[in-house]
Design a protein around this motif. Structure first.
Motif, short mmCIF file in Angstrom:
data_model
loop_
_atom_site.label_atom_id
_atom_site.label_comp_id
_atom_site.label_asym_id
_atom_site.label_seq_id
_atom_site.Cartn_x
_atom_site.Cartn_y
_atom_site.Cartn_z
N ALA A 244 0.78 -1.34 -0.12
CA ALA A 244 -0.12 0.35 -0.31
C ALA A 244 1.01 1.32 -0.18
CB ALA A 244 -0.94 -0.35 1.09
N ALA A 245 0.38 2.10 -1.08
CA ALA A 245 1.53 3.77 -0.80
C ALA A 245 -0.19 4.87 -0.69
CB ALA A 245 1.44 3.76 -2.16
N VAL A 246 0.66 4.88 0.43
CA VAL A 246 -0.18 6.47 0.89
C VAL A 246 0.30 7.84 0.85
CG1 VAL A 246 -1.80 7.51 2.56
CG2 VAL A 246 -1.58 4.74 2.43
N VAL A 247 -0.34 8.71 -0.16
CA VAL A 247 0.71 9.22 -0.79
C VAL A 247 0.59 11.38 0.06
CG1 VAL A 247 1.66 11.04 -2.66
CG2 VAL A 247 1.32 8.27 -3.19
N ASP A 248 0.53 12.61 0.72
CA ASP A 248 0.33 13.20 1.15
C ASP A 248 1.15 13.96 0.26
OD1 ASP A 248 0.21 15.15 2.53
OD2 ASP A 248 0.81 15.00 4.34
N LEU A 249 -0.27 14.85 -0.46
CA LEU A 249 0.33 15.57 -1.76
C LEU A 249 0.00 16.82 -1.44
CD1 LEU A 249 -1.84 13.88 -4.61
CD2 LEU A 249 0.31 13.87 -4.39
N PRO A 250 1.03 17.64 -2.49
CA PRO A 250 0.78 19.52 -2.14
C PRO A 250 -0.22 19.43 -3.08
CG PRO A 250 2.48 18.73 -3.69
CD PRO A 250 2.28 17.18 -2.98
N ARG A 251 -1.10 20.08 -2.80
CA ARG A 251 -2.07 21.05 -3.43
C ARG A 251 -2.23 21.50 -4.95
NH1 ARG A 251 -2.15 24.61 0.26
NH2 ARG A 251 -2.59 26.42 -0.87
N THR A 252 -0.55 21.67 -5.56
CA THR A 252 -0.71 21.99 -7.32
C THR A 252 1.15 21.09 -6.93
OG1 THR A 252 0.09 22.89 -8.82
CG2 THR A 252 0.78 24.05 -6.87
N GLY A 253 1.30 20.82 -8.86
CA GLY A 253 2.73 20.11 -8.53
C GLY A 253 2.42 18.78 -10.09
N ALA A 254 3.49 18.52 -10.14
CA ALA A 254 3.56 17.50 -11.17
C ALA A 254 3.40 15.83 -10.06
CB ALA A 254 5.29 17.52 -11.63
N VAL A 255 3.74 16.24 -9.18
CA VAL A 255 3.76 15.08 -8.63
C VAL A 255 1.91 14.29 -8.30
CG1 VAL A 255 5.55 14.80 -7.33
CG2 VAL A 255 3.72 15.86 -5.91
N VAL A 256 1.28 15.79 -8.25
CA VAL A 256 0.24 15.05 -7.88
C VAL A 256 -0.30 14.60 -9.73
CG1 VAL A 256 -2.10 16.52 -8.13
CG2 VAL A 256 -0.55 17.60 -6.96
N GLU A 257 -0.11 15.00 -10.65
CA GLU A 257 -0.53 14.32 -11.54
C GLU A 257 0.52 12.84 -11.62
OE1 GLU A 257 1.05 15.89 -15.48
OE2 GLU A 257 0.41 18.19 -14.18
N VAL A 258 1.56 12.74 -11.03
CA VAL A 258 2.32 11.04 -10.72
C VAL A 258 1.40 10.44 -10.23
CG1 VAL A 258 3.91 9.74 -10.03
CG2 VAL A 258 4.29 11.89 -11.04
N ALA A 259 1.03 11.30 -8.73
CA ALA A 259 -0.91 10.09 -8.38
C ALA A 259 -1.66 9.96 -8.63
CB ALA A 259 0.29 10.66 -6.51
N ALA A 260 -2.44 10.99 -8.52
CA ALA A 260 -3.32 11.14 -10.19
C ALA A 260 -3.86 9.77 -10.46
CB ALA A 260 -4.00 12.00 -10.51
N ALA A 261 -2.08 9.61 -11.31
CA ALA A 261 -2.40 8.83 -12.47
C ALA A 261 -2.71 7.00 -12.34
CB ALA A 261 -1.59 8.96 -13.57
N ARG A 262 -1.71 7.41 -10.92
CA ARG A 262 -1.83 5.69 -10.09
C ARG A 262 -2.79 5.66 -8.83
NH1 ARG A 262 2.39 7.36 -12.28
NH2 ARG A 262 4.60 5.88 -13.70
N ALA A 263 -3.20 6.28 -8.26
CA ALA A 263 -4.44 6.43 -7.11
C ALA A 263 -5.63 5.04 -7.52
CB ALA A 263 -4.14 7.66 -6.51
N ASP A 264 -5.89 4.61 -6.53
CA ASP A 264 -7.05 4.36 -6.78
C ASP A 264 -7.75 5.07 -6.09
OD1 ASP A 264 -6.85 0.82 -7.10
OD2 ASP A 264 -5.20 1.32 -5.62
N LEU A 265 -7.43 5.77 -5.20
CA LEU A 265 -8.63 7.32 -4.81
C LEU A 265 -8.25 8.05 -4.52
CD1 LEU A 265 -11.60 8.13 -3.64
CD2 LEU A 265 -10.34 7.15 -1.75
#
Length: 367
Positions: A244-265
């Motif tokens: 399980a990967a639980v990602v605490d994201l910033p509100r904007t940035g390229a990492v948000v796109e990476v996580a959104a593509a992989r996240a089940d939710l």
């Protein structure tokens, strides 16, 4: 992933030719599966990972290969029309285990698909938490979700916001040695989950806690950032190993796109205030633009009486849960990190984890 998950009953079909696509859908139906048409599947995405099987034509297989490393999984098949030569190079590049002609080899493909409900290999879980506004509570939400996941699977709490202050301080493990973002090297090869988790500082709670990947605890002032490629490698490694990967994201940035593509939710932490709801509506639109299907968790007091139904109406986000108001929580975090409040917080996020396994559960939530 629970075998009851509707995704385990679906075959992802990426076939351009309408006749061949119809044959592929017929095979899915014969095996007891629903057909999910996906013209350009993303091998790093949740749909790819959670489908029972993948059927590709040569064009889709080439597209998968061009997208670069994703989650290698079982039950990926190249399909082609009777009499046509299969593109074995495309099949190999996409990770397909075989090429079959349809309709001639349809019965064999039905047999190879297996029974509905059997989990796909590497069926890990990815959950991303993001704040509607600064200080909304996304980090506490992510920590609670990671602690919940760690009860049943190898888990990492991934602090992807280099300006967050550190997930290690939040959990009170800043004194522990271990790998941190600046030391992480995501090379060309695939990262392995087990040595990664062993190298990270870990939180010991109840029957076990998550490993924590965060920034350095140093005074030298050296600049650093979370590289999107490194985040992708870490999440992919955990997913491929069933973790399980639980990602605490910033509100904007390229990492948000990476996580959104992989996240089940993707879960938006929403303060139940007028300003919080307005920001959540903007955040929800942006996340949907990235292909996510976000939900909300309410965090903090509602001084103006904003209710879950108000949040759902204004944002279109289903409200899954509400974090409890815990007296002294800020002082607790300041002194020792999350400690005596953990049980209540972990219990509160149970509906969030239920929604990961059962997407239909997102339609019912806190009130």
């Amino acid at each position: 992933m629970s075998p009851a998950d509707p995704a385990a009953q679906e075959i992802l079909i990426a076939v351009a030719d309408p006749d061949l696509a119809q044959e592929a859908a017929a095979v899915a139906a014969a095996g007891g599966y629903a057909a999910l048409a996906e013209p350009e599947p993303d091998p790093a995405g949740a749909a790819w990972r959670r489908a029972a099987a993948i059927l590709l034509d040569a064009g889709a297989a080439a597209g998968v290969a061009d997208r670069g490393p994703g989650i290698r999984r079982e039950r990926v098949f190249l399909v082609h029309a009777d009499g046509a030569e299969p593109d074995l190079r495309a099949a190999l590049a996409a990770g397909a285990e075989d090429a079959l002609a349809l309709p001639a080899e349809g019965a064999e493909l039905v047999r190879r698909l297996g029974r509905p409900g059997a989990p796909a290999a590497g069926a890990g879980v990815a959950l991303a938490c993001i704040g509607a506004v600064g200080g909304a509570g996304a980090s506490v939400l992510a920590a609670a979700c990671a602690l919940h996941c760690a009860e049943s699977a190898p888990t990492a709490l991934i602090d992807a916001d280099e300006l967050s202050g550190g997930a290690d301080l939040l959990l009170g493990v800043e004194h522990l040695p271990g790998l941190r973002w600046p030391e992480l090297r995501a090379g060309e090869g695939r990262m392995e989950a087990a040595p990664l988790l062993a190298a990270l500082p870990g939180h010991d709670w109840s029957t076990g806690g998550p490993a924590v990947l965060t920034g350095p605890r140093s005074r030298d002032g050296a600049d650093w950032a979370v590289a999107p490629a490194a985040l992708a490698a870490v999440v992919d490694a955990l997913l491929a190993d069933g973790g399980a990967a639980v990602v605490d994201l910033p509100r904007t940035g390229a990492v948000v796109e990476v996580a959104a593509a992989r996240a089940d939710l993707v879960v938006v932490a929403v303060p139940p205030t007028v300003r919080g709801v307005a920001a959540a509506a903007r955040q929800a639109r942006r996340l949907r633009g990235l292909g996510a299907d976000p939900a909300a968790v309410l965090c903090g007091p509602a001084p103006g009486g904003v209710a879950a139904a108000d949040v759902e109406y204004a944002t279109g986000l289903p409200v899954l849960a509400r974090l409890p108001r815990i007296r002294g929580l800020a002082a607790e975090i300041e002194a020792v990190g999350l400690d005596r409040s953990l049980v209540r917080l972990v219990d509160a996020v149970e509906p969030v984890l239920a929604a990961v396994d059962r997407p239909a559960a997102r339609r019912g939530g806190a009130r």
